[in-house]
Design a protein around this motif. Structure first.
Motif, PDB file in Angstrom:
ATOM      1  N   ASN A   1       0.786  -1.240   0.000  1.00 23.14           N
ATOM      2  CA  ASN A   1       0.000   0.000   0.000  1.00 23.14           C
ATOM      3  C   ASN A   1       0.812   1.281   0.000  1.00 23.14           C
ATOM      4  N   SER A   2       2.112   1.176   0.169  1.00 23.45           N
ATOM      5  CA  SER A   2       2.907   2.394   0.332  1.00 23.45           C
ATOM      6  C   SER A   2       4.366   2.134  -0.017  1.00 23.45           C
ATOM      7  N   GLY A   3       5.131   3.223  -0.048  1.00 21.90           N
ATOM      8  CA  GLY A   3       6.552   3.102  -0.336  1.00 21.90           C
ATOM      9  C   GLY A   3       7.307   2.394   0.773  1.00 21.90           C
ATOM     10  N   ALA A   4       6.982   2.746   2.007  1.00 20.12           N
ATOM     11  CA  ALA A   4       7.653   2.103   3.137  1.00 20.12           C
ATOM     12  C   ALA A   4       7.424   0.599   3.094  1.00 20.12           C
ATOM     13  N   GLU A   5       6.207   0.196   2.803  1.00 17.86           N
ATOM     14  CA  GLU A   5       5.899  -1.238   2.743  1.00 17.86           C
ATOM     15  C   GLU A   5       6.620  -1.932   1.598  1.00 17.86           C
TER      16      GLU A   5
ATOM     17  N   ALA B   1      19.347   9.550   2.069  1.00 13.81           N
ATOM     18  CA  ALA B   1      18.270   8.860   1.348  1.00 13.81           C
ATOM     19  C   ALA B   1      17.006   8.782   2.187  1.00 13.81           C
ATOM     20  N   PHE B   2      15.876   8.699   1.499  1.00 15.43           N
ATOM     21  CA  PHE B   2      14.605   8.473   2.188  1.00 15.43           C
ATOM     22  C   PHE B   2      13.972   7.200   1.655  1.00 15.43           C
ATOM     23  N   HIS B   3      13.682   6.263   2.560  1.00 21.28           N
ATOM     24  CA  HIS B   3      13.061   5.007   2.144  1.00 21.28           C
ATOM     25  C   HIS B   3      11.791   4.707   2.935  1.00 21.28           C
TER      26      HIS B   3
ATOM     27  N   LEU C   1      19.259   2.096  -3.399  1.00 17.95           N
ATOM     28  CA  LEU C   1      19.548   3.455  -3.874  1.00 17.95           C
ATOM     29  C   LEU C   1      18.339   4.047  -4.596  1.00 17.95           C
ATOM     30  N   GLU C   2      18.130   5.340  -4.407  1.00 18.35           N
ATOM     31  CA  GLU C   2      17.164   6.080  -5.224  1.00 18.35           C
ATOM     32  C   GLU C   2      17.898   6.559  -6.487  1.00 18.35           C
ATOM     33  N   PRO C   3      17.264   6.477  -7.657  1.00 17.31           N
ATOM     34  CA  PRO C   3      17.903   6.998  -8.879  1.00 17.31           C
ATOM     35  C   PRO C   3      18.173   8.506  -8.786  1.00 17.31           C
TER      36      PRO C   3
ATOM     37  N   ILE D   1      16.489  -0.823  -6.379  1.00 19.85           N
ATOM     38  CA  ILE D   1      16.246   0.551  -6.820  1.00 19.85           C
ATOM     39  C   ILE D   1      14.939   1.034  -6.209  1.00 19.85           C
ATOM     40  N   ASP D   2      15.019   2.063  -5.367  1.00 17.84           N
ATOM     41  CA  ASP D   2      13.827   2.665  -4.777  1.00 17.84           C
ATOM     42  C   ASP D   2      13.323   3.733  -5.739  1.00 17.84           C
ATOM     43  N   ALA D   3      12.340   3.330  -6.557  1.00 19.72           N
ATOM     44  CA  ALA D   3      11.777   4.227  -7.568  1.00 19.72           C
ATOM     45  C   ALA D   3      10.446   4.817  -7.100  1.00 19.72           C
ATOM     46  N   VAL D   4      10.249   4.837  -5.775  1.00 21.49           N
ATOM     47  CA  VAL D   4       8.971   5.283  -5.227  1.00 21.49           C
ATOM     48  C   VAL D   4       8.632   6.707  -5.694  1.00 21.49           C
ATOM     49  N   GLN D   5       9.645   7.576  -5.733  1.00 21.19           N
ATOM     50  CA  GLN D   5       9.390   8.968  -6.122  1.00 21.19           C
ATOM     51  C   GLN D   5       9.770   9.249  -7.581  1.00 21.19           C
ATOM     52  N   THR D   6      10.884   8.665  -8.031  1.00 21.68           N
ATOM     53  CA  THR D   6      11.370   8.936  -9.391  1.00 21.68           C
ATOM     54  C   THR D   6      10.596   8.146 -10.444  1.00 21.68           C
TER      55      THR D   6
ATOM     56  N   ALA E   1       5.649   3.139  -5.538  1.00 22.09           N
ATOM     57  CA  ALA E   1       4.427   3.468  -4.774  1.00 22.09           C
ATOM     58  C   ALA E   1       3.987   4.839  -5.281  1.00 22.09           C
ATOM     59  N   LYS E   2       3.904   5.821  -4.383  1.00 23.49           N
ATOM     60  CA  LYS E   2       3.490   7.190  -4.745  1.00 23.49           C
ATOM     61  C   LYS E   2       2.599   7.244  -6.000  1.00 23.49           C
ATOM     62  N   GLY E   3       3.167   7.503  -7.184  1.00 25.34           N
ATOM     63  CA  GLY E   3       2.338   7.695  -8.373  1.00 25.34           C
ATOM     64  C   GLY E   3       1.643   6.460  -8.904  1.00 25.34           C
TER      65      GLY E   3
HETATM   66  C1  LIG Z   1       7.919   8.724  -0.194  1.00 25.59           C
HETATM   67  C2  LIG Z   1       9.018   7.752  -0.341  1.00 25.59           C
HETATM   68  C3  LIG Z   1       9.031   6.541   0.365  1.00 25.59           C
HETATM   69  C4  LIG Z   1       7.977   6.195   1.403  1.00 25.59           C
HETATM   70  O1  LIG Z   1       6.721   6.097   0.842  1.00 25.59           O
HETATM   71  P1  LIG Z   1       5.427   6.097   1.818  1.00 25.59           P
HETATM   72  O2  LIG Z   1       4.319   5.782   0.864  1.00 25.59           O
HETATM   73  O3  LIG Z   1       5.337   7.454   2.412  1.00 25.59           O
HETATM   74  O4  LIG Z   1       5.646   5.052   2.824  1.00 25.59           O
HETATM   75  C5  LIG Z   1      10.049   5.650   0.135  1.00 25.59           C
HETATM   76  N1  LIG Z   1      11.022   5.929  -0.747  1.00 25.59           N
HETATM   77  C6  LIG Z   1      11.055   7.086  -1.448  1.00 25.59           C
HETATM   78  C7  LIG Z   1      12.149   7.327  -2.423  1.00 25.59           C
HETATM   79  C8  LIG Z   1      10.056   8.041  -1.267  1.00 25.59           C
HETATM   80  O5  LIG Z   1      10.097   9.193  -1.920  1.00 25.59           O
END
Ligand SMILES: *Cc1c(COP(=O)(O)O)cnc(C)c1O
Length: 401
Positions: free
Chosen positions: A115-119, A142-144, A194-196, A227-232, A256-258
């Motif tokens: 359901n989310s990026g953290a998950e 980094a933010f994960h 890593l985030e791109p 690769i954490d592509a949650v935002q990119t 996640a996100k988008g």
């Molecule tokens: C926002 C973000 C997360 C966390 O996503 P949530 O849906 O808030 O848990 C993880 N990684 C990156 C790169 C993000 O930008």
């Protein structure tokens, strides 16, 4: 609150902030506006004031607010099947999984929905533990995510420190520094994440070749590259996941996100051997990939493909960067596609963000010196021009006023 508040007669005439503080926990800053409606990249608050939304729900509403096709998909799906758990298959989930597999260009890709990026990152972390190795390398800044596992990966001391002890064995190295990465990774390292482009850190773009070098380092030690592509991801930075330009294949991708176009949805995509790390009973979620979220995501992806947004985002992003660069008070502009960080002089990013809010534009100060823009892909040239004009005015006032 004025007369324009439709159907909100019972809301007391106190400020949004006071109401918020009387009801909500204090983990977020107290908001000053309350939004009730959106259309495209415009949103309206309870006083009837209109804003151009340049943040897009934090890189989330890829097609803007109330997109007719997305609303239709959600509405139709909600009338037939909204949730059934992961004990059963459903066509929307399978169709979305197939789409994601195609987007990786790799038929070995297997999907885990959440359901989310953290998950999504928790899933990657747990999968990496199944290798028998326990060490992890991530980047400083980094933010994960914020759950305890994801927070252990997050490289921001202010967010981590109050919650120690976090998971052991996680080392953070300077982002973009190949030598530091090489020194930190060895045969006991389970994964490198890593985030791109580092989004929350203020849209930090690594030197080109960084992800390629990370791939080589991971290959030489048998380490998984996540690769954490949650935002990119999801086409925001010109490709589906933000790593493709480097010509690499990661072991896992988190999105996640988008992905859900505004509905909560995440996915951990595992390729090759890592696709079989999670075994029956090893992981799960109740809601992950439910039919409504999956139906929304499918529509979002189809629209991105049909309207060629991946390449358009590069053009629009370049336009914004070129127009914002010469503005007084702007030190530099960085990013790729529609993920943009505007570096502001004298650590006045929060002041600029507040000025823009007053002028009717939603942006985010990622930190004291960076304004982050992550608008919906549907943003028009006219809207970009209106934003740039307002940005210019707000900066003139702050830096010349
Ligand atoms: C926002 C973000 C997360 C966390 O996503 P949530 O849906 O808030 O848990 C993880 N990684 C990156 C790169 C993000 O930008």
């Amino acid at each position: 609150m004025g007369k324009s508040v439709k159907g909100k007669a019972r809301v007391k005439k106190v400020s949004v902030g006071a109401t918020w503080d009387s009801l909500m926990q204090a983990n977020y800053g107290t908001p000053t506006i309350s939004l009730i409606r959106g259309k495209g990249i415009e949103v309206w608050d309870t006083d009837g004031k209109k804003y151009l939304d340049l943040l897009g729900g934090i890189a989330t509403n890829l097609l803007g607010h109330a997109h007719p096709e997305v609303s239709k998909a959600i509405s139709i799906q909600s009338k037939s099947l909204s949730h059934i758990s992961n004990f059963y298959a459903h066509p929307e989930g399978l169709a979305l999984a197939q789409k994601l597999q195609e987007m990786t260009g790799d038929s070995s890709a297997r999907i885990f929905f959440c359901n989310s990026g953290a998950e999504a990152n928790e899933a990657a972390l747990k999968a990496s533990r199944m290798t028998g190795r326990k060490r992890i390398v991530a980047a400083s800044g980094a933010f994960h995510g914020r759950t305890m596992g994801a927070l252990s990966l997050t490289g921001q001391p202010a967010k981590r420190n109050p919650f120690k002890p976090l998971l052991p064995g996680i080392k953070h190295v300077p982002y973009g520094d190949v030598k530091a990465l090489k020194r930190a990774v060895n045969r006991r390292t389970a994964m490198v994440i890593l985030e791109p482009i580092m989004g929350e850190a203020g849209v930090v773009v690594p030197p080109s070749g960084y992800l390629k070098a990370a791939r080589e380092i991971c290959d030489s030690t048998g380490t998984l590259l996540v690769i954490d592509a949650v935002q990119t991801g999801m086409g925001r930075t010109g490709s589906w996941f933000g790593y493709e330009d480097e010509g690499i294949v990661p072991d896992m991708i988190t999105v996640a996100k988008g992905l859900g176009g505004g509905l909560p949805l995440g996915a951990m995509i595992a390729l090759g051997k890592s696709a079989s790390l999670l075994t029956p009973g090893s992981h799960g979620t109740t809601f992950g990939g439910n039919p409504i979220a999956a139906a929304a995501a499918l529509t979002v992806i189809e629209e991105i493909e049909a309207r060629n947004y991946r390449s358009l985002n590069l053009v629009k992003g370049a336009l914004i960067r070129n127009l914002v660069s010469p503005i007084t008070g702007v030190v530099s502009v960085r990013g790729r596609g529609l993920l943009i960080g505007v570096v502001i002089k004298d650590s006045k990013a929060k002041e600029v963000a507040a000025g823009l809010l007053k002028a009717g534009f939603l942006v985010n100060a990622a930190n004291e010196s960076v304004i982050r823009l992550a608008p919906a892909f549907i943003i028009s040239e006219k809207q970009i021009m209106a934003f740039v004009a307002a940005f210019n005015e707000v900066c003139e006032e702050i830096f010349h006023g």
